[in-house]
Design a protein around this motif. Structure first.
Motif, PDB file in Angstrom:
ATOM      1  N   ASP A   1      42.292  42.846  32.847  1.00  0.00           N
ATOM      2  CA  ASP A   1      42.546  42.546  34.262  1.00  0.00           C
ATOM      3  C   ASP A   1      41.403  41.705  34.822  1.00  0.00           C
ATOM      4  O   ASP A   1      40.722  42.104  35.768  1.00  0.00           O
ATOM      5  CB  ASP A   1      42.698  43.850  35.043  1.00  0.00           C
ATOM      6  CG  ASP A   1      43.261  43.618  36.446  1.00  0.00           C
ATOM      7  OD1 ASP A   1      43.653  42.461  36.753  1.00  0.00           O
ATOM      8  OD2 ASP A   1      43.292  44.567  37.244  1.00  0.00           O
ATOM      9  N   MET A   2      41.208  40.519  34.246  1.00  0.00           N
ATOM     10  CA  MET A   2      40.087  39.680  34.655  1.00  0.00           C
ATOM     11  C   MET A   2      40.268  39.094  36.053  1.00  0.00           C
ATOM     12  O   MET A   2      39.318  38.594  36.643  1.00  0.00           O
ATOM     13  CB  MET A   2      39.893  38.538  33.652  1.00  0.00           C
ATOM     14  CG  MET A   2      39.428  39.003  32.299  1.00  0.00           C
ATOM     15  SD  MET A   2      39.029  37.617  31.205  1.00  0.00           S
ATOM     16  CE  MET A   2      38.728  38.480  29.673  1.00  0.00           C
ATOM     17  N   GLY A   3      41.468  39.160  36.583  1.00  0.00           N
ATOM     18  CA  GLY A   3      41.694  38.655  37.929  1.00  0.00           C
ATOM     19  C   GLY A   3      41.315  39.634  39.025  1.00  0.00           C
ATOM     20  O   GLY A   3      41.307  39.261  40.211  1.00  0.00           O
ATOM     21  N   HIS A   4      40.992  40.860  38.665  1.00  0.00           N
ATOM     22  CA  HIS A   4      40.610  41.857  39.664  1.00  0.00           C
ATOM     23  C   HIS A   4      39.321  41.423  40.361  1.00  0.00           C
ATOM     24  O   HIS A   4      38.400  40.905  39.710  1.00  0.00           O
ATOM     25  CB  HIS A   4      40.412  43.215  39.004  1.00  0.00           C
ATOM     26  CG  HIS A   4      40.325  44.350  39.959  1.00  0.00           C
ATOM     27  ND1 HIS A   4      39.174  44.634  40.679  1.00  0.00           N
ATOM     28  CD2 HIS A   4      41.239  45.282  40.348  1.00  0.00           C
ATOM     29  CE1 HIS A   4      39.382  45.687  41.439  1.00  0.00           C
ATOM     30  NE2 HIS A   4      40.632  46.103  41.260  1.00  0.00           N
ATOM     31  N   PRO A   5      39.224  41.604  41.674  1.00  0.00           N
ATOM     32  CA  PRO A   5      38.022  41.169  42.399  1.00  0.00           C
ATOM     33  C   PRO A   5      36.718  41.732  41.837  1.00  0.00           C
ATOM     34  O   PRO A   5      35.707  41.027  41.794  1.00  0.00           O
ATOM     35  CB  PRO A   5      38.276  41.678  43.825  1.00  0.00           C
ATOM     36  CG  PRO A   5      39.762  41.727  43.950  1.00  0.00           C
ATOM     37  CD  PRO A   5      40.268  42.118  42.587  1.00  0.00           C
ATOM     38  N   LEU A   6      36.726  42.997  41.396  1.00  0.00           N
ATOM     39  CA  LEU A   6      35.504  43.575  40.844  1.00  0.00           C
ATOM     40  C   LEU A   6      35.121  42.906  39.526  1.00  0.00           C
ATOM     41  O   LEU A   6      33.934  42.663  39.260  1.00  0.00           O
ATOM     42  CB  LEU A   6      35.675  45.082  40.643  1.00  0.00           C
ATOM     43  CG  LEU A   6      35.757  45.927  41.915  1.00  0.00           C
ATOM     44  CD1 LEU A   6      35.988  47.393  41.555  1.00  0.00           C
ATOM     45  CD2 LEU A   6      34.482  45.777  42.749  1.00  0.00           C
ATOM     46  N   VAL A   7      36.121  42.604  38.706  1.00  0.00           N
ATOM     47  CA  VAL A   7      35.843  41.931  37.435  1.00  0.00           C
ATOM     48  C   VAL A   7      35.380  40.499  37.691  1.00  0.00           C
ATOM     49  O   VAL A   7      34.493  39.988  37.002  1.00  0.00           O
ATOM     50  CB  VAL A   7      37.087  41.953  36.526  1.00  0.00           C
ATOM     51  CG1 VAL A   7      36.789  41.278  35.185  1.00  0.00           C
ATOM     52  CG2 VAL A   7      37.545  43.392  36.289  1.00  0.00           C
ATOM     53  N   GLN A   8      35.952  39.862  38.689  1.00  0.00           N
ATOM     54  CA  GLN A   8      35.548  38.500  39.023  1.00  0.00           C
ATOM     55  C   GLN A   8      34.072  38.419  39.400  1.00  0.00           C
ATOM     56  O   GLN A   8      33.419  37.401  39.168  1.00  0.00           O
ATOM     57  CB  GLN A   8      36.414  37.974  40.170  1.00  0.00           C
ATOM     58  CG  GLN A   8      37.827  37.587  39.759  1.00  0.00           C
ATOM     59  CD  GLN A   8      37.845  36.349  38.891  1.00  0.00           C
ATOM     60  OE1 GLN A   8      37.336  35.297  39.271  1.00  0.00           O
ATOM     61  NE2 GLN A   8      38.433  36.473  37.706  1.00  0.00           N
ATOM     62  N   LEU A   9      33.546  39.502  39.956  1.00  0.00           N
ATOM     63  CA  LEU A   9      32.125  39.508  40.314  1.00  0.00           C
ATOM     64  C   LEU A   9      31.231  39.362  39.087  1.00  0.00           C
ATOM     65  O   LEU A   9      30.097  38.891  39.195  1.00  0.00           O
ATOM     66  CB  LEU A   9      31.773  40.802  41.051  1.00  0.00           C
ATOM     67  CG  LEU A   9      32.248  40.917  42.497  1.00  0.00           C
ATOM     68  CD1 LEU A   9      31.948  42.321  43.031  1.00  0.00           C
ATOM     69  CD2 LEU A   9      31.574  39.867  43.373  1.00  0.00           C
ATOM     70  N   THR A  10      31.729  39.779  37.920  1.00  0.00           N
ATOM     71  CA  THR A  10      30.927  39.680  36.704  1.00  0.00           C
ATOM     72  C   THR A  10      31.021  38.295  36.070  1.00  0.00           C
ATOM     73  O   THR A  10      30.346  38.048  35.059  1.00  0.00           O
ATOM     74  CB  THR A  10      31.387  40.727  35.658  1.00  0.00           C
ATOM     75  OG1 THR A  10      32.710  40.386  35.195  1.00  0.00           O
ATOM     76  CG2 THR A  10      31.398  42.120  36.253  1.00  0.00           C
ATOM     77  N   MET A  11      31.820  37.407  36.648  1.00  0.00           N
ATOM     78  CA  MET A  11      32.025  36.076  36.059  1.00  0.00           C
ATOM     79  C   MET A  11      31.798  34.984  37.095  1.00  0.00           C
ATOM     80  O   MET A  11      32.700  34.204  37.408  1.00  0.00           O
ATOM     81  CB  MET A  11      33.425  35.974  35.460  1.00  0.00           C
ATOM     82  CG  MET A  11      33.699  36.962  34.353  1.00  0.00           C
ATOM     83  SD  MET A  11      35.324  36.729  33.576  1.00  0.00           S
ATOM     84  CE  MET A  11      36.402  37.268  34.928  1.00  0.00           C
TER      85      MET A  11
END
Length: 246
Positions: free
Chosen positions: A31-41
């Motif tokens: 789920d790379m589109g999740h806002p929390l995951v996006q913070l890591t990229m």
């Protein structure tokens, strides 16, 4: 029953933490589109405080997922040697100190990621975009497999009883120091392999799992020292291939 329950409780906690960490990594990869995951990229090196916190947390979770399984023999040996009643906190202190060392490593990895992104050597997916970086990391990791420091640290990690007898300290504070020392040995054994996360990608769950398996085989399987040398040769070959043929 008390002698059986303590080792099971110690290793059970480590297994639970490792499983939770792997589940979180799998969710992030899916789920790379999740806002929390996006913070890591982040797409640029001008990270916000939220980016720094998210990336540091990601590295910490990843180190727990990768390193706790290979630490289970040491944790189990510690719990079995700890026979004094009322000292359950010693096992938790040992385990927490071990994880604390890898949290410190995660802080360094976060800083390195920022430097590499600032140099435009890794993309937002945390994959190296530089042939030279890929080749260099593979060659360094391969050569380190044959270094005296690697052999010493791997030997200490592969012989839990010998490590614990030589490092034994009383009380909870002593267990914390022992955990720190074991964590330092583990970092000394595995830091170069962990640097290869930048080659295959931190978000590549298959690559993360492959490195975790390599670490576990080195530390836990009979003949792991020879496996480490074979792996070193393979890494050097891979580095030379990246340098001259890609």
């Amino acid at each position: 029953m008390h002698g059986i329950a303590r080792p099971l409780a110690t290793t059970g906690l480590a297994v639970a933490v490792a499983l939770a960490a792997w589940a979180l990594l799998a969710w992030m990869a899916l789920d790379m589109g999740h806002p929390l995951v996006q913070l890591t990229m982040p797409g640029a090196p001008d990270w916000s405080p939220a980016n720094v916190a998210a990336i540091f947390a990601m590295w910490s979770v990843m180190m727990a997922a990768m390193m706790l399984p290979s630490a289970l023999p040491m944790l189990l040996a510690f719990a079995r040697m700890e026979e004094q009643p009322g000292q359950a906190g010693r096992a938790r202190a040992f385990e927490a100190a071990y994880l604390a060392v890898w949290v410190g490593f995660s802080a360094l990895a976060t800083g390195l990621q920022w430097v590499l992104q600032w140099m435009d050597w890794v993309d937002p997916m945390i994959v190296s975009t530089s042939k030279e970086l890929n080749a260099g990391l593979l060659l360094i990791a391969g050569a380190y497999q044959f270094s005296p420091l690697k052999r010493v640290c791997l030997a200490r990690c592969r012989t839990p009883a010998a490590f614990l007898v030589g490092e034994w300290r009383p009380h909870v504070r002593g267990a914390w120091v022992m955990g720190l020392r074991h964590g330092a040995m583990c970092v000394g054994c595995c830091w170069a392999l962990m640097a290869l996360l930048f080659v295959g990608g931190v978000m590549n769950i298959a690559w993360v799992a492959a490195l975790a398996v390599a670490v576990a085989v080195e530390k836990m399987v009979p003949g792991g020292e020879r496996v480490a040398m074979v792996l070193g040769l393979a890494l050097i070959a891979g580095g030379l291939s990246r340098m001259f043929f890609s």
